[in-house]
Design an enzyme around this catalytic site. Structure first.
Site, PDB file in Angstrom:
ATOM      1  N   LYS A   1      28.339  25.230  96.021  1.00  0.00           N
ATOM      2  CA  LYS A   1      27.274  25.272  95.188  1.00  0.00           C
ATOM      3  C   LYS A   1      25.440  26.288  96.185  1.00  0.00           C
ATOM      4  CE  LYS A   1      26.810  22.733  91.989  1.00  0.00           C
ATOM      5  NZ  LYS A   1      27.019  23.052  90.656  1.00  0.00           N
TER       6      LYS A   1
ATOM      7  N   TYR B   1      32.096  22.360  99.632  1.00  0.00           N
ATOM      8  CA  TYR B   1      30.978  21.959  98.374  1.00  0.00           C
ATOM      9  C   TYR B   1      29.944  22.668  98.196  1.00  0.00           C
ATOM     10  CZ  TYR B   1      29.537  19.184  94.567  1.00  0.00           C
ATOM     11  OH  TYR B   1      28.393  18.998  93.873  1.00  0.00           O
TER      12      TYR B   1
ATOM     13  N   THR C   1      23.144  20.069  92.670  1.00  0.00           N
ATOM     14  CA  THR C   1      23.185  19.181  93.517  1.00  0.00           C
ATOM     15  C   THR C   1      21.976  19.324  95.030  1.00  0.00           C
ATOM     16  OG1 THR C   1      24.885  18.093  95.022  1.00  0.00           O
ATOM     17  CG2 THR C   1      24.852  20.486  95.003  1.00  0.00           C
ATOM     18  N   ASP C   2      22.002  17.487  95.123  1.00  0.00           N
ATOM     19  CA  ASP C   2      20.916  17.598  96.050  1.00  0.00           C
ATOM     20  C   ASP C   2      21.986  17.854  97.875  1.00  0.00           C
ATOM     21  OD1 ASP C   2      23.005  15.492  96.190  1.00  0.00           O
ATOM     22  OD2 ASP C   2      21.058  13.771  96.517  1.00  0.00           O
ATOM     23  N   GLU C   3      22.993  17.779  97.538  1.00  0.00           N
ATOM     24  CA  GLU C   3      24.628  18.042  98.754  1.00  0.00           C
ATOM     25  C   GLU C   3      23.538  19.521  99.276  1.00  0.00           C
ATOM     26  OE1 GLU C   3      28.568  16.494  99.059  1.00  0.00           O
ATOM     27  OE2 GLU C   3      26.666  15.326  97.494  1.00  0.00           O
TER      28      GLU C   3
HETATM   29  P1  NAD Z   1      33.507  17.352  87.047  1.00  0.00           P
HETATM   30  O1  NAD Z   1      34.562  16.924  87.906  1.00  0.00           O
HETATM   31  O2  NAD Z   1      33.615  15.398  86.534  1.00  0.00           O
HETATM   32  O3  NAD Z   1      34.039  18.035  85.682  1.00  0.00           O
HETATM   33  C1  NAD Z   1      33.866  19.631  86.232  1.00  0.00           C
HETATM   34  C2  NAD Z   1      34.574  20.026  84.814  1.00  0.00           C
HETATM   35  O4  NAD Z   1      34.125  21.005  84.683  1.00  0.00           O
HETATM   36  C3  NAD Z   1      35.582  19.569  84.410  1.00  0.00           C
HETATM   37  O5  NAD Z   1      35.876  19.412  83.298  1.00  0.00           O
HETATM   38  C4  NAD Z   1      36.489  20.813  84.994  1.00  0.00           C
HETATM   39  O6  NAD Z   1      37.607  20.595  83.943  1.00  0.00           O
HETATM   40  C5  NAD Z   1      35.518  22.190  84.216  1.00  0.00           C
HETATM   41  N1  NAD Z   1      35.663  22.973  84.949  1.00  0.00           N
HETATM   42  C6  NAD Z   1      36.450  23.165  86.637  1.00  0.00           C
HETATM   43  N2  NAD Z   1      36.128  24.722  86.779  1.00  0.00           N
HETATM   44  C7  NAD Z   1      35.892  24.819  85.549  1.00  0.00           C
HETATM   45  C8  NAD Z   1      36.419  27.030  85.343  1.00  0.00           C
HETATM   46  N3  NAD Z   1      36.308  27.668  86.635  1.00  0.00           N
HETATM   47  N4  NAD Z   1      35.936  26.866  83.695  1.00  0.00           N
HETATM   48  C9  NAD Z   1      35.326  26.129  82.857  1.00  0.00           C
HETATM   49  N5  NAD Z   1      35.209  24.704  83.588  1.00  0.00           N
HETATM   50  C10 NAD Z   1      35.264  24.281  84.221  1.00  0.00           C
HETATM   51  O7  NAD Z   1      32.236  17.236  87.334  1.00  0.00           O
HETATM   52  P2  NAD Z   1      30.114  16.243  87.644  1.00  0.00           P
HETATM   53  O8  NAD Z   1      30.540  15.412  87.979  1.00  0.00           O
HETATM   54  O9  NAD Z   1      30.468  16.184  85.871  1.00  0.00           O
HETATM   55  O10 NAD Z   1      29.995  17.299  87.860  1.00  0.00           O
HETATM   56  C11 NAD Z   1      29.254  17.974  86.658  1.00  0.00           C
HETATM   57  C12 NAD Z   1      28.344  19.166  87.393  1.00  0.00           C
HETATM   58  O11 NAD Z   1      27.083  18.067  88.005  1.00  0.00           O
HETATM   59  C13 NAD Z   1      28.311  20.054  88.694  1.00  0.00           C
HETATM   60  O12 NAD Z   1      28.350  20.925  89.304  1.00  0.00           O
HETATM   61  C14 NAD Z   1      28.199  19.024  90.027  1.00  0.00           C
HETATM   62  O13 NAD Z   1      28.380  20.226  91.268  1.00  0.00           O
HETATM   63  C15 NAD Z   1      27.202  18.424  89.243  1.00  0.00           C
HETATM   64  N6  NAD Z   1      26.521  17.510  90.326  1.00  0.00           N
HETATM   65  C16 NAD Z   1      27.935  16.429  90.356  1.00  0.00           C
HETATM   66  C17 NAD Z   1      27.216  15.258  90.952  1.00  0.00           C
HETATM   67  C18 NAD Z   1      27.720  13.273  90.154  1.00  0.00           C
HETATM   68  O14 NAD Z   1      27.592  12.810  90.868  1.00  0.00           O
HETATM   69  N7  NAD Z   1      28.807  13.604  90.095  1.00  0.00           N
HETATM   70  C19 NAD Z   1      25.274  15.155  91.484  1.00  0.00           C
HETATM   71  C20 NAD Z   1      24.912  16.415  91.714  1.00  0.00           C
HETATM   72  C21 NAD Z   1      25.426  17.723  91.372  1.00  0.00           C
HETATM   73  P1  TYD Z   2      31.337  10.719  96.617  1.00  0.00           P
HETATM   74  O1  TYD Z   2      31.383   9.232  95.988  1.00  0.00           O
HETATM   75  O2  TYD Z   2      32.582  11.650  97.334  1.00  0.00           O
HETATM   76  O3  TYD Z   2      30.260  11.776  96.468  1.00  0.00           O
HETATM   77  P2  TYD Z   2      28.878  12.566  97.706  1.00  0.00           P
HETATM   78  O4  TYD Z   2      30.179  12.423  98.822  1.00  0.00           O
HETATM   79  O5  TYD Z   2      29.922  14.089  96.564  1.00  0.00           O
HETATM   80  O6  TYD Z   2      28.312  11.800  98.587  1.00  0.00           O
HETATM   81  O7  TYD Z   2      30.763   9.636  98.158  1.00  0.00           O
HETATM   82  C1  TYD Z   2      29.703   9.219  97.755  1.00  0.00           C
HETATM   83  C2  TYD Z   2      30.107   8.526  99.579  1.00  0.00           C
HETATM   84  O8  TYD Z   2      31.393   6.868  99.305  1.00  0.00           O
HETATM   85  C3  TYD Z   2      29.544   8.946 101.075  1.00  0.00           C
HETATM   86  O9  TYD Z   2      29.277   8.843 101.592  1.00  0.00           O
HETATM   87  C4  TYD Z   2      31.469   9.162 101.084  1.00  0.00           C
HETATM   88  C5  TYD Z   2      31.603   7.765 100.890  1.00  0.00           C
HETATM   89  N1  TYD Z   2      33.467   7.189 100.053  1.00  0.00           N
HETATM   90  C6  TYD Z   2      34.046   6.169 100.671  1.00  0.00           C
HETATM   91  O10 TYD Z   2      33.535   5.789 101.754  1.00  0.00           O
HETATM   92  N2  TYD Z   2      35.328   5.827 100.702  1.00  0.00           N
HETATM   93  C7  TYD Z   2      35.432   6.938  99.578  1.00  0.00           C
HETATM   94  O11 TYD Z   2      36.937   6.786  99.092  1.00  0.00           O
HETATM   95  C8  TYD Z   2      35.509   8.055  98.777  1.00  0.00           C
HETATM   96  C9  TYD Z   2      35.896   8.567  97.854  1.00  0.00           C
HETATM   97  C10 TYD Z   2      33.672   7.790  98.838  1.00  0.00           C
END
Ligand code: NAD
Ligand code: TYD
Length: 332
Positions: free
Chosen positions: A151, A147, A123-125
């Site tokens: 990562k 988190y 992630t960019d985070e």
């Molecule tokens: P999500 O939370 O929707 O899904 C995570 C999945 O991983 C779930 O199906 C869960 O059951 C599975 N999981 C968790 N722990 C596990 C374990 N120990 N063994 C096997 N499976 C396990 O997540 P997402 O939003 O789809 O994110 C996927 C990846 O992308 C993550 O690595 C996250 O850090 C990265 N990412 C997400 C975002 C975003 O905006 N959602 C942005 C950048 C990077």
């Molecule tokens: P989120 O979707 O949790 O992603 P991330 O924190 O990983 O960027 O949040 C996106 C942005 O929205 C973040 O600046 C926090 C804000 N936010 C709210 O204002 N209210 C909410 O209820 C949530 C979940 C997030």
């Protein structure tokens, strides 16, 4: 290709599996997922009966579960499995350290033993917050939430395994994703579904924090490209060029749903809330990738999807999520 996709029952993983099987009809996928609160087999119900797809319930932290999956003989692992929600990492960080660090270690060990490629989804985070400009892949890692720190730990292990053992691994660091099948704890699906339920939307602080919104299918295309063309040991940033403050984002969602700002509930800020994320993605562009979906278009599709798929999110919001949410906000 034979792909072991870990965490494929989550948001991006399920979209990725669907994307790969559509774009590469000869590929096969084994999905290894622990089915935490965020994992939902319904995300891939449409693939039931497809002989190219199989599912195994298992934990990436378990040597046995990973070994069993590796016995299937994948050419590569694409690792989406993670604990992913910043707010939950603030309340209860331990699961993040376990899956996002130890889990990555287990996968790296398996790749080292079997000579299999790893595409690690990060992630960019991990770079932390930036007021102006954008982070490149060379920028230092300065994570600010448990988190992001977990990562970053996983990413550093990947780097070490490439350098020390010659493991064939690449890392993808994308900006915030949104689209179908995203668990409604994240801001876009939370706000859309709250509004569909007649609730308000809890906006943190003054709403000025900025995120760069990437439509999930654009990210899946980038990940697929890095899987097939990315250079070993490299990191690839993926962004969308769709930066908005949270207030701007909220206004767009409200407008799309024909609602006004009285639906905003201003709530206290998240502790350690990163002001802005921004990555430079010229490196993945050199591989031939460009984002295609603007935030306006992507939000339209996403609102539509949540409108039409209440059967998907209503059980989530009345189940595990309800307890979590009520503890935070009461009946907002
Ligand atoms: P999500 O939370 O929707 O899904 C995570 C999945 O991983 C779930 O199906 C869960 O059951 C599975 N999981 C968790 N722990 C596990 C374990 N120990 N063994 C096997 N499976 C396990 O997540 P997402 O939003 O789809 O994110 C996927 C990846 O992308 C993550 O690595 C996250 O850090 C990265 N990412 C997400 C975002 C975003 O905006 N959602 C942005 C950048 C990077
Ligand atoms: P989120 O979707 O949790 O992603 P991330 O924190 O990983 O960027 O949040 C996106 C942005 O929205 C973040 O600046 C926090 C804000 N936010 C709210 O204002 N209210 C909410 O209820 C949530 C979940 C997030």
């Amino acid at each position: 290709m034979r792909l072991l996709v870990t965490g494929g029952c989550g948001f991006i993983g399920s979209n990725f599996i669907r994307y790969v099987l559509r774009e590469h009809p000869g590929d096969e996928v084994l999905n290894l997922d622990k089915l935490t609160y965020a994992g939902n087999p319904a995300n891939l119900r449409d693939l039931a009966g497809d002989p190219r797809y199989r599912f195994a319930r298992g934990d990436i932290c378990s040597r046995e579960d990973v070994e069993n999956a590796m016995d299937w003989g994948p050419d590569a692992i694409v690792n989406f499995a993670a604990e992913t929600h910043v707010d939950r990492s603030i309340v209860d960080p331990e699961a993040f350290l376990v899956t996002d660090i130890l889990g990555v270690f287990r996968l790296l060990e398996a790749c080292r033993e079997r000579g299999v490629r790893l595409v690690h989804i990060s992630t960019d985070e991990v770079y932390g917050s930036i007021e102006k400009g954008s982070f490149t892949e060379e920028s230092p890692l300065r994570p600010n939430s448990p988190y992001a720190a977990s990562k970053a730990g996983g990413d550093l292990l990947v780097r070490a395994y490439v350098r020390t053992y010659g493991v064939d691994a690449v890392i993808v660091r994308s900006s915030n994703n949104y689209g179908p099948y995203q668990y409604p704890e994240k801001v876009i699906p939370l706000f859309i579904t709250n509004l569909l339920e007649g609730r308000k939307v809890p906006l943190y602080g003054d709403g000025s924090n900025v995120r760069d919104w990437l439509y999930v299918e654009d990210n899946c295309r980038a990940i697929d490209l890095v899987l097939r063309k990315g250079r070993t040991g490299e990191v690839y940033n993926v962004g969308a060029g769709q930066e908005r403050s949270n207030l701007e984002l909220t206004r767009s969602i409200l407008a799309l749903m024909g609602l006004g700002e009285e639906k905003i509930a201003w709530v206290p800020d998240r502790p350690g809330h990163d002001y802005r994320y921004s990555v430079d993605w010229s490196k993945v562009r050199e591989l031939g990738w460009e984002p295609r979906v603007t935030l306006e278009e992507g939000l339209k599709r996403t609102v539509e999807w949540y409108r039409e798929n209440r059967h998907w999110w209503e059980p989530i919001k009345s189940g595990e999520f309800r307890t979590y949410y009520l503890e935070r906000y009461g009946e907002i």
